[in-house]
Scaffold this motif. Structure first.
Motif, PDB file in Angstrom:
ATOM      1  N   ALA A 185     -16.343 -18.522   9.163  1.00 46.64           N
ATOM      2  CA  ALA A 185     -17.329 -19.162   7.866  1.00 46.64           C
ATOM      3  C   ALA A 185     -16.547 -20.087   8.556  1.00 46.64           C
ATOM      4  CB  ALA A 185     -16.986 -18.207   6.588  1.00 46.64           C
ATOM      5  N   ILE A 186     -15.564 -20.111   8.880  1.00 42.50           N
ATOM      6  CA  ILE A 186     -14.254 -21.128   8.646  1.00 42.50           C
ATOM      7  C   ILE A 186     -14.714 -22.718   9.928  1.00 42.50           C
ATOM      8  CG2 ILE A 186     -11.907 -22.820   9.636  1.00 42.50           C
ATOM      9  CD1 ILE A 186     -10.562 -19.643   8.426  1.00 42.50           C
ATOM     10  N   ALA A 187     -15.487 -21.997  11.345  1.00 41.29           N
ATOM     11  CA  ALA A 187     -16.296 -23.017  12.105  1.00 41.29           C
ATOM     12  C   ALA A 187     -17.161 -23.941  11.446  1.00 41.29           C
ATOM     13  CB  ALA A 187     -15.986 -22.375  12.667  1.00 41.29           C
ATOM     14  N   LEU A 188     -17.964 -22.739  11.050  1.00 38.88           N
ATOM     15  CA  LEU A 188     -19.406 -22.753   9.901  1.00 38.88           C
ATOM     16  C   LEU A 188     -19.607 -24.253   9.436  1.00 38.88           C
ATOM     17  CD1 LEU A 188     -22.183 -22.961   9.324  1.00 38.88           C
ATOM     18  CD2 LEU A 188     -21.749 -20.824   7.890  1.00 38.88           C
ATOM     19  N   ALA A 189     -18.242 -24.011   7.636  1.00 36.89           N
ATOM     20  CA  ALA A 189     -17.664 -25.216   7.338  1.00 36.89           C
ATOM     21  C   ALA A 189     -16.614 -26.433   8.024  1.00 36.89           C
ATOM     22  CB  ALA A 189     -16.693 -24.734   6.369  1.00 36.89           C
ATOM     23  N   ARG A 190     -16.741 -26.480   8.546  1.00 39.17           N
ATOM     24  CA  ARG A 190     -15.931 -27.390  10.069  1.00 39.17           C
ATOM     25  C   ARG A 190     -16.854 -28.272  11.017  1.00 39.17           C
ATOM     26  NH1 ARG A 190      -9.787 -25.191  10.410  1.00 39.17           N
ATOM     27  NH2 ARG A 190      -9.170 -26.222   7.937  1.00 39.17           N
ATOM     28  N   SER A 191     -18.086 -27.557  10.655  1.00 37.22           N
ATOM     29  CA  SER A 191     -19.355 -27.630  11.785  1.00 37.22           C
ATOM     30  C   SER A 191     -20.275 -29.300  10.849  1.00 37.22           C
ATOM     31  CB  SER A 191     -19.831 -26.681  12.444  1.00 37.22           C
ATOM     32  OG  SER A 191     -20.830 -27.446  12.963  1.00 37.22           O
ATOM     33  N   LEU A 192     -20.193 -29.915  11.213  1.00 37.56           N
ATOM     34  CA  LEU A 192     -21.036 -31.108   9.872  1.00 37.56           C
ATOM     35  C   LEU A 192     -22.650 -30.538   9.959  1.00 37.56           C
ATOM     36  CD1 LEU A 192     -19.710 -34.758   9.967  1.00 37.56           C
ATOM     37  CD2 LEU A 192     -19.966 -32.648   8.130  1.00 37.56           C
ATOM     38  N   PRO A 193     -23.109 -30.519  11.564  1.00 39.51           N
ATOM     39  CA  PRO A 193     -24.735 -30.319  11.381  1.00 39.51           C
ATOM     40  C   PRO A 193     -25.303 -28.210  11.203  1.00 39.51           C
ATOM     41  CG  PRO A 193     -24.049 -29.849  13.563  1.00 39.51           C
ATOM     42  CD  PRO A 193     -22.137 -30.628  12.444  1.00 39.51           C
ATOM     43  N   ALA A 194     -23.867 -27.837  11.383  1.00 39.43           N
ATOM     44  CA  ALA A 194     -24.119 -26.397  11.350  1.00 39.43           C
ATOM     45  C   ALA A 194     -24.317 -26.322   9.439  1.00 39.43           C
ATOM     46  CB  ALA A 194     -23.329 -25.612  11.931  1.00 39.43           C
ATOM     47  N   SER A 195     -23.087 -27.003   9.359  1.00 36.99           N
ATOM     48  CA  SER A 195     -22.699 -26.304   7.737  1.00 36.99           C
ATOM     49  C   SER A 195     -24.258 -27.043   7.577  1.00 36.99           C
ATOM     50  CB  SER A 195     -21.863 -27.306   7.117  1.00 36.99           C
ATOM     51  OG  SER A 195     -21.305 -28.684   7.587  1.00 36.99           O
ATOM     52  N   LEU A 196     -24.874 -28.749   7.196  1.00 38.08           N
ATOM     53  CA  LEU A 196     -25.807 -28.509   6.819  1.00 38.08           C
ATOM     54  C   LEU A 196     -27.016 -28.071   6.809  1.00 38.08           C
ATOM     55  CD1 LEU A 196     -26.771 -31.576   5.755  1.00 38.08           C
ATOM     56  CD2 LEU A 196     -26.833 -32.839   7.793  1.00 38.08           C
ATOM     57  N   GLN A 215      -9.666 -13.124  17.367  1.00 40.25           N
ATOM     58  CA  GLN A 215      -9.060 -12.080  17.869  1.00 40.25           C
ATOM     59  C   GLN A 215      -8.079 -11.052  17.258  1.00 40.25           C
ATOM     60  OE1 GLN A 215      -8.409 -11.383  22.192  1.00 40.25           O
ATOM     61  NE2 GLN A 215      -9.630 -14.134  22.053  1.00 40.25           N
ATOM     62  N   LEU A 216      -7.811 -12.581  16.068  1.00 41.25           N
ATOM     63  CA  LEU A 216      -6.600 -11.114  15.234  1.00 41.25           C
ATOM     64  C   LEU A 216      -7.185 -10.924  13.728  1.00 41.25           C
ATOM     65  CD1 LEU A 216      -4.249 -14.452  15.228  1.00 41.25           C
ATOM     66  CD2 LEU A 216      -3.245 -11.951  15.530  1.00 41.25           C
ATOM     67  N   GLN A 217      -8.511 -11.719  13.858  1.00 38.79           N
ATOM     68  CA  GLN A 217      -9.326 -10.032  12.874  1.00 38.79           C
ATOM     69  C   GLN A 217     -10.218  -9.657  13.938  1.00 38.79           C
ATOM     70  OE1 GLN A 217     -11.774 -14.662  10.877  1.00 38.79           O
ATOM     71  NE2 GLN A 217     -11.232 -12.342   9.591  1.00 38.79           N
ATOM     72  N   GLN A 218     -10.428  -9.651  15.110  1.00 34.41           N
ATOM     73  CA  GLN A 218     -10.529  -8.548  15.646  1.00 34.41           C
ATOM     74  C   GLN A 218     -10.251  -6.922  15.725  1.00 34.41           C
ATOM     75  OE1 GLN A 218     -12.574 -10.038  18.916  1.00 34.41           O
ATOM     76  NE2 GLN A 218     -14.169 -10.891  17.806  1.00 34.41           N
ATOM     77  N   ARG A 219      -8.824  -7.689  15.847  1.00 26.44           N
ATOM     78  CA  ARG A 219      -7.673  -6.285  15.564  1.00 26.44           C
ATOM     79  C   ARG A 219      -7.401  -5.664  14.320  1.00 26.44           C
ATOM     80  NH1 ARG A 219      -3.586  -8.905  20.972  1.00 26.44           N
ATOM     81  NH2 ARG A 219      -5.790  -9.660  21.985  1.00 26.44           N
ATOM     82  N   GLY A 220      -7.584  -5.875  13.405  1.00 21.99           N
ATOM     83  CA  GLY A 220      -7.799  -6.204  12.178  1.00 21.99           C
ATOM     84  C   GLY A 220      -6.553  -6.501  10.994  1.00 21.99           C
ATOM     85  N   VAL A 221      -6.342  -7.615  11.805  1.00 22.79           N
ATOM     86  CA  VAL A 221      -4.760  -8.595  11.197  1.00 22.79           C
ATOM     87  C   VAL A 221      -6.147  -9.121   9.961  1.00 22.79           C
ATOM     88  CG1 VAL A 221      -3.735 -10.696  11.248  1.00 22.79           C
ATOM     89  CG2 VAL A 221      -3.371  -8.946  12.514  1.00 22.79           C
ATOM     90  N   ARG A 222      -6.077  -9.285   9.215  1.00 20.77           N
ATOM     91  CA  ARG A 222      -6.467  -9.913   7.676  1.00 20.77           C
ATOM     92  C   ARG A 222      -6.380 -11.032   7.556  1.00 20.77           C
ATOM     93  NH1 ARG A 222      -5.205  -6.243   2.084  1.00 20.77           N
ATOM     94  NH2 ARG A 222      -4.684  -4.054   3.151  1.00 20.77           N
ATOM     95  N   SER A 223      -7.583 -11.811   7.319  1.00 20.28           N
ATOM     96  CA  SER A 223      -7.425 -13.537   6.850  1.00 20.28           C
ATOM     97  C   SER A 223      -8.347 -13.013   5.714  1.00 20.28           C
ATOM     98  CB  SER A 223      -8.013 -14.031   7.683  1.00 20.28           C
ATOM     99  OG  SER A 223      -8.351 -15.529   8.141  1.00 20.28           O
ATOM    100  N   LEU A 224      -7.860 -14.434   4.942  1.00 16.87           N
ATOM    101  CA  LEU A 224      -9.391 -14.435   3.787  1.00 16.87           C
ATOM    102  C   LEU A 224      -9.958 -14.873   3.899  1.00 16.87           C
ATOM    103  CD1 LEU A 224      -6.413 -16.806   1.195  1.00 16.87           C
ATOM    104  CD2 LEU A 224      -7.491 -14.441   1.015  1.00 16.87           C
ATOM    105  N   ASN A 225     -10.854 -15.956   5.130  1.00 20.83           N
ATOM    106  CA  ASN A 225     -11.764 -16.251   4.775  1.00 20.83           C
ATOM    107  C   ASN A 225     -12.115 -15.865   7.070  1.00 20.83           C
ATOM    108  OD1 ASN A 225     -12.858 -17.756   2.832  1.00 20.83           O
ATOM    109  ND2 ASN A 225     -11.832 -19.791   3.556  1.00 20.83           N
ATOM    110  N   HIS A 226     -12.938 -15.499   6.973  1.00 21.00           N
ATOM    111  CA  HIS A 226     -13.552 -15.172   8.346  1.00 21.00           C
ATOM    112  C   HIS A 226     -13.370 -16.339   9.346  1.00 21.00           C
ATOM    113  CE1 HIS A 226     -15.349 -13.187  11.565  1.00 21.00           C
ATOM    114  NE2 HIS A 226     -14.831 -12.443  11.432  1.00 21.00           N
ATOM    115  N   ALA A 227     -13.229 -16.188  10.644  1.00 17.23           N
ATOM    116  CA  ALA A 227     -13.124 -17.150  11.833  1.00 17.23           C
ATOM    117  C   ALA A 227     -14.356 -17.526  11.653  1.00 17.23           C
ATOM    118  CB  ALA A 227     -12.632 -16.940  12.590  1.00 17.23           C
TER     119      ALA A 227
END
Length: 333
Positions: free
Chosen positions: A136-147, A122-134
Motif C-alpha cells: 500500500a505504501i508502494a502504491l501511494a508513492r507511485s504516481l501512475p499506479a495511484s492515479l 519481508q518483515l511483514q511476511q514474517r509476522g512483524v506488524r506495520s501500520l500500513n502494508h508495504a
C-alpha cells in the motif's frame, strides 16, 4: 462510551465561522466520530502485556519531530522504541537486525521507497506488524499506479496526465486535455518540493524537456486557481477522519505546504470532505493516510493520499495526540 459533549459543541461553534447551520451539525458529528473511534481503538486486542513491546521507527532522519514524538509516546506506554535507518546495512543484515521487534513504523522518505520496500515486505511476511502494508505504501508513492487506482474508484481529482520517459513529438503539450496554467509534479518529490507552476507554454516546454531528457517521469495537472493557495490535510486512521487542518500558502506562493512556509489553521471538515478522504485511503489500502484535498468550482478534489504523513502542524493546531493514536492503532493492528 461517555462522549465529551462540550468538546463536540465546541467544534460546532467553530463551524459557525462558515455561517452554515448544516456545517455546524457536521462539526459536532465530526467531534463525536473522533471520540467513538478513540474508544473503539482502546477496545481492540493489544500487544501481549506480559512482555516488553519493541517497535522500530524506520527512518533516516532520527531527529525529526515525528520520530521524537513517537519515541516519547512509546516511552509513556512502557514500550521499547528506537529509530532504525533501514539502509544502514545490507537487506539480509537489516532483516536480522529487525527480527526481534514486534512492530515497525515506516517513516522513511519516498526518495528511499525502492530500496526499503523489500525489507518492509519481508518483515511483514514474517509476522512483524506495520501500520500500513508495504504494498500500500508502494502504491501511494507511485504516481501512475495511484492515479489509476484513484481514477478507477471514481474519486474527483484535478485533470491529470502522467508522463513517462518515452519520446514525445513536438506538439504533445498542445494536446493536453486542459490549458494553462499547469502544475508539474516530479515523481520523487515530497512536502511540496518538486512541484512547479507554469503559466506559459515556453516555461512549461523548458521544464518538461529537461525532465524528459533526464529520463524522469512526472505528472502534469490542471491548476485550480480558485483554491487561492489553500488546501486541506485530513488524517485518516483506520477508516475514520481523526483530525484536519487547512494550509494557507504565503504571499506569492501557490503551494500551501508548511515545510515551504505555509500556515496551518484548525479546520472542521464537512461530510463530503470526510467521505472523500476515507474513500481515498480505502482505495489505496492505507490504514493511516494524510489525504490532501483542494476546493474547486466542482467541489472538493483529491490531490493525493500520503502513506507516511507528517503530523507536527496537525498536532499543533488540533491539540490531538497523533503520535499516541498511531501507536494505539499499531497495537491493535
Amino acid at each position: 462510551p461517555d462522549l465529551d459533549r462540550d468538546a463536540a459543541l465546541g467544534h460546532a461553534e467553530q463551524g459557525q465561522q462558515f455561517g452554515d447551520a448544516q456545517r455546524c451539525l457536521e462539526a459536532a458529528r465530526f467531534a463525536i466520530q473522533i471520540q467513538l473511534h478513540a474508544h473503539s481503538v482502546a477496545l481492540q486486542p493489544a500487544f501481549d502485556t506480559g512482555a516488553a513491546v519493541k517497535i522500530a521507527i524506520l527512518s533516516r532522519q532520527p531527529g525529526v519531530y515525528g520520530n521524537r514524538r513517537l519515541l516519547a509516546a512509546a516511552a509513556a506506554r512502557g514500550w521499547q522504541a528506537e529509530v532504525v535507518d533501514p539502509l544502514a546495512a545490507h537487506a539480509d543484515a537489516m532483516l536480522t537486525r529487525l527480527a526481534g521487534f514486534d512492530a515497525v513504523l515506516p517513516r522513511y522518505s519516498p526518495y528511499w521507497q525502492a530500496q526499503v520496500h523489500g525489507v518492509l515486505l519481508q518483515l511483514q511476511q514474517r509476522g512483524v506488524r506495520s501500520l500500513n502494508h508495504a504494498d500500500a505504501i508502494a502504491l501511494a508513492r507511485s504516481l501512475p499506479a495511484s492515479l489509476r487506482v484513484l481514477s478507477a474508484a471514481g474519486l474527483p481529482m484535478p485533470e491529470s496526465v502522467y508522463v513517462d520517459s518515452a519520446p514525445r513529438d513536438a506538439d504533445w503539450l498542445a494536446r493536453l486535455p486542459f490549458g494553462l496554467p499547469v502544475v508539474c509534479k516530479r515523481a520523487n518529490g515530497s512536502q511540496g518540493r518538486g512541484v512547479t507552476l507554469h503559466r506559459d507554454m515556453h516555461d512549461l516546454t523548458a521544464c518538461t524537456s529537461r525532465l524528459l531528457a533526464g529520463g524522469e517521469p512526472f505528472l502534469l495537472q490542471a491548476f485550480i486557481a480558485e483554491a487561492e493557495g489553500r488546501d486541506l490535510r485530513l488524517l485518516v486512521l483506520d477508516g475514520c477522519v481523526l483530525a484536519a487542518m487547512q494550509r494557507i500558502a504565503p504571499p506569492g506562493e501557490f503551494r500551501a505546504n508548511v515545510h515551504l512556509g505555509g500556515r496551518a489553521v484548525a479546520f472542521v471538515p464537512g461530510a463530503t470532505e470526510c467521505e472523500l478522504a476515507i474513500a481515498a485511503a480505502r482505495a489505496m489500502g492505507l490504514r493511516v493516510a494524510g489525504v490532501d484535498i483542494i476546493h474547486s468550482r466542482r467541489g472538493p478534489l483529491l490531490l493525493e493520499a500520503n502513506a507516511s504523513p507528517g503530523f507536527e502542524a496537525l498536532e499543533a493546531v488540533s491539540g490531538l495526540d497523533v503520535a499516541g493514536k498511531l501507536l494505539d492503532l499499531l497495537a491493535a493492528a
